[in-house]
Scaffold this motif. Structure first.
Motif, PDB file in Angstrom:
ATOM      1  N   LEU A 288       1.210  -1.100  -0.071  1.00  0.00           N
ATOM      2  CA  LEU A 288       0.148   0.106  -0.004  1.00  0.00           C
ATOM      3  C   LEU A 288       0.890   1.300   0.157  1.00  0.00           C
ATOM      4  N   ARG A 289       2.194   1.125  -0.579  1.00  0.00           N
ATOM      5  CA  ARG A 289       3.126   2.409  -0.677  1.00  0.00           C
ATOM      6  C   ARG A 289       2.242   3.457  -1.465  1.00  0.00           C
ATOM      7  N   ARG A 290       2.790   4.559  -1.264  1.00  0.00           N
ATOM      8  CA  ARG A 290       2.232   5.886  -2.004  1.00  0.00           C
ATOM      9  C   ARG A 290       2.425   5.851  -3.248  1.00  0.00           C
ATOM     10  N   ASP A 291       3.469   5.127  -3.769  1.00  0.00           N
ATOM     11  CA  ASP A 291       3.817   5.259  -5.300  1.00  0.00           C
ATOM     12  C   ASP A 291       3.082   4.371  -6.007  1.00  0.00           C
ATOM     13  N   LEU A 292       2.240   3.247  -5.544  1.00  0.00           N
ATOM     14  CA  LEU A 292       1.668   2.435  -5.985  1.00  0.00           C
ATOM     15  C   LEU A 292       0.112   3.042  -6.246  1.00  0.00           C
ATOM     16  N   LEU A 293      -0.155   4.109  -5.959  1.00  0.00           N
ATOM     17  CA  LEU A 293      -1.521   4.863  -6.155  1.00  0.00           C
ATOM     18  C   LEU A 293      -2.153   4.509  -7.495  1.00  0.00           C
ATOM     19  N   ILE A 294      -1.521   4.795  -8.330  1.00  0.00           N
ATOM     20  CA  ILE A 294      -2.140   4.644  -9.893  1.00  0.00           C
ATOM     21  C   ILE A 294      -2.298   2.977  -9.967  1.00  0.00           C
TER      22      ILE A 294
ATOM     23  N   SER B 175       4.697  10.446 -11.991  1.00  0.00           N
ATOM     24  CA  SER B 175       3.715   9.265 -12.440  1.00  0.00           C
ATOM     25  C   SER B 175       4.372   8.160 -11.800  1.00  0.00           C
ATOM     26  N   LEU B 176       5.689   7.865 -11.737  1.00  0.00           N
ATOM     27  CA  LEU B 176       6.089   6.597 -11.145  1.00  0.00           C
ATOM     28  C   LEU B 176       5.938   6.655  -9.709  1.00  0.00           C
ATOM     29  N   GLU B 177       6.035   7.997  -8.963  1.00  0.00           N
ATOM     30  CA  GLU B 177       5.871   8.143  -7.794  1.00  0.00           C
ATOM     31  C   GLU B 177       4.385   8.006  -7.250  1.00  0.00           C
ATOM     32  N   GLY B 178       3.276   7.680  -8.196  1.00  0.00           N
ATOM     33  CA  GLY B 178       1.944   7.704  -7.956  1.00  0.00           C
ATOM     34  C   GLY B 178       1.219   9.085  -7.774  1.00  0.00           C
ATOM     35  N   LYS B 179       1.799  10.003  -8.618  1.00  0.00           N
ATOM     36  CA  LYS B 179       1.420  11.463  -8.651  1.00  0.00           C
ATOM     37  C   LYS B 179       0.894  11.708  -9.985  1.00  0.00           C
ATOM     38  N   ARG B 180       0.251  12.910  -9.992  1.00  0.00           N
ATOM     39  CA  ARG B 180      -0.145  13.457 -11.350  1.00  0.00           C
ATOM     40  C   ARG B 180       1.015  13.532 -12.183  1.00  0.00           C
ATOM     41  N   GLY B 181       0.992  13.448 -13.446  1.00  0.00           N
ATOM     42  CA  GLY B 181       2.144  13.808 -14.397  1.00  0.00           C
ATOM     43  C   GLY B 181       2.765  15.071 -14.673  1.00  0.00           C
ATOM     44  N   LEU B 182       3.156  15.792 -13.729  1.00  0.00           N
ATOM     45  CA  LEU B 182       3.453  17.150 -13.953  1.00  0.00           C
ATOM     46  C   LEU B 182       4.889  17.286 -13.958  1.00  0.00           C
TER      47      LEU B 182
END
Length: 567
Positions: free
Chosen positions: A47-53, A343-350
């Motif tokens: 459930l790590r943050r980077d796995l959100l996507i 995005s790899l860190e599970g965030k918006r691709g900015l």
């Protein structure tokens, strides 16, 4: 305990001034049934943050959409704020977020590409016809390039590609119960090893071929990044290797530039050639973790890589390294290296501001080597055959091989592995069977949507780094789109600007507003060339990343090379 009890009393009873306290905390409350469903779906998963996507994909795959109660439950399970989950879920085009009171999307989605090559082949008319032919339970979406430009017009029924699509073919595919990707024959691990694969990796791991020898060979060969930027590969590897450990490796398999499909070709036919190059890179920079970022449109490749990565790990070829296959979600901007890392860190691709550069501070704040699929594909060949072999290829002063993604008005479109520096006239005649029947060569895009447009009169310019810039164009990822007398340069430029408008991440005003205003001005019957030119200059000079900086290139090309068409 006493403080908690007192706090509960404050919320349960009227406070000072006679105001009644809230019966429950602010914000959305977790639905028990949704929490149970999400918890069961993610049982056994990290459930790590980077796995959100990745977890958003699991929800979307299971339920066909992302319902608000499930997103609230996901935030609870992952210990994230609801804002973090919602901003990521709503950023990516392939996630269907269903808010309270909204109906769920139809069970089947048909995506029809309307980017340049497909639009030239009738993609826009196909989308309009399908929308009127298909009934309830099916929706038709016009989408940006899906990497099937040589099969234009292309459509996806679920995850199943319909090449050279017609309304009849798409309708027939929609009626079938199976909408999973079809996997074409490719070279699997056993055959790749039988052909000598991974012997080079073994020599490097054992020390028979030293790291310094590898770096020197790549530097002497002059291999450059094939994703578009063209940075010298050996120099990049050396720079990352000099940074403190632990270092990471990220593979960019998110090609989304209209006209580009070379990485898809390599991964669909010979995935282990790239995987061996990838493992060699990881060995040289001593990266314990490798992240492969694959665009979501390539569902068949995802199945291939899942199977083949498991096979090579099982065979002990990964050397204890962890290989992470990550799935994009429909965002062209994630091909930009900063956005890819986000995005790899599970965030918006900015996109990230630079400096610092990824080689020093990249994924999770660690030094990171980012390489394109094709770049890694060529590494084993160069190391096995030597830099002299690579330098012995090429034409017109260039060296090496390039894979040109050719689409448009040619008889035989496709990926053409040809000498670097070949010109478009030679490429069409020698590798594409000439122009398509009834079409006369009038213009071409040498480097995809952002590479500009050139007239046929300039058909002798070598297609390589540094050769097109004097003419206001770029080779980029070598996506060559061939135009004919059937294609209006103004309509071509408008199609490209619509693509950039759709795919802008929205982070910076010059790109977000500039692309929107450019499209609005170009949709007018008469163009204000002075205003469009100044707008394109602002986007070029003030945008954060290459998308906005290159968005005006089609306009600059029209003003420079097609003065009659741009009036």
């Amino acid at each position: 305990m006493a403080e908690a009890a007192n706090e509960a009393k404050i919320f349960a009873h009227p406070g000072a001034g006679g105001k009644r306290a809230r019966a429950q905390p602010r914000g959305r409350q977790v639905d028990a049934s949704a929490l149970d469903a999400v918890s069961a779906l993610l049982a056994g998963h990290d459930l790590r943050r980077d796995l959100l996507i990745e977890h958003l994909h699991r929800l979307q795959d299971r339920y066909g959409c992302l319902a608000a109660p499930h997103l609230v439950a996901l935030a609870e399970v992952m210990k994230l704020s609801l804002a973090e989950v919602f901003e990521v879920a709503t950023f990516y085009a392939h996630f269907d977020v269903v808010r309270d009171g909204e109906a769920s999307p139809p069970a089947l989605t048909i995506r029809v590409c309307d980017s340049l090559s497909c639009a030239m082949a009738g993609g826009e008319d196909l989308a309009a016809r399908l929308a009127s032919l298909l009934g309830a339970g099916i929706r038709v979406q016009r989408v940006s390039c899906i990497g099937r430009c040589e099969q234009a017009p292309a459509a996806e029924v679920g995850h199943r590609v319909v090449a050279n699509a017609t309304a009849e073919k798409v309708t027939a595919a929609a009626r079938e119960s199976r909408h999973t990707p079809e996997i074409a024959p490719y070279r699997p691990l056993a055959r790749y090893r039988a052909d000598g694969g991974y012997r080079l990796l073994s020599r490097i791991v054992s020390g028979e071929m030293a790291a310094e020898a590898v770096l020197t060979e790549l530097e002497q060969a002059g291999l450059r990044g094939m994703g578009g930027a063209g940075f010298p590969t050996g120099r990049k590897w050396r720079a990352v290797r000099a940074e403190p450990a632990p270092r990471l490796l990220a593979v960019n398999a998110d090609e989304g530039e209209p006209g580009t499909f070379k990485d898809r070709f390599f991964l669909e036919t010979d995935p282990h050639r790239m995987l061996e190059g990838m493992l060699i890179a990881a060995e040289i920079i001593d990266a314990p973790d490798i992240y492969i970022y694959l665009r979501d449109e390539y569902a068949a490749i995802r199945h291939i890589l899942e199977k083949e990565i498991a096979a090579l790990v099982g065979a002990g070829l990964a050397g204890g390294r962890k290989l992470h296959l990550r799935r994009g979600a429909g965002a062209y901007i994630c091909g930009e290296e900063g956005a890819l890392l986000e995005s790899l860190e599970g965030k918006r691709g900015l996109p990230r501001h630079k400096p610092p550069y990824p080689s020093a501070i990249g994924l999770f704040g660690r030094p990171t080597l980012i390489n394109n699929v094709e770049t890694l594909y060529w590494v084993p060949d160069i190391l096995e055959k030597g830099h002299a072999w690579w330098q012995g290829q090429g034409r017109h002063g260039s060296q090496g091989w390039r894979s040109y993604s050719v689409s448009g008005r040619v008889r035989e479109p496709g990926v053409k592995i040809a000498p670097a520096g070949i010109n478009v006239r030679e490429l069409i005649a020698e590798y594409c069977g000439g122009m398509a029947q009834g079409h006369r060569f009038t213009a071409y895009l040498p480097g995809g949507a952002s590479g500009g447009i050139l007239p046929a009169a300039l058909d002798d310019i070598p297609l390589d780094f540094g050769k097109l810039e004097p003419h206001g164009c770029l080779i980029g990822s070598a996506a060559v789109v061939v135009l004919s007398q059937e294609d209006d340069p103004r309509a071509v430029a408008l199609n490209l600007l619509r693509f950039f408008k759709r795919e802008s991440c929205g982070q910076c005003t010059p790109c977000r507003v500039g692309t929107e205003k450019a499209v609005a001005l170009m949709e007018r019957p008469a163009w204000d060339n002075d205003l469009l030119g100044r707008l394109a200059e602002v986007m070029r000079d003030a945008s954060i990343c290459g998308l906005g900086q290159a968005a005006g290139n089609p306009l600059f090309s029209l003003f420079r090379h097609f003065s009659g068409a741009a009036s």
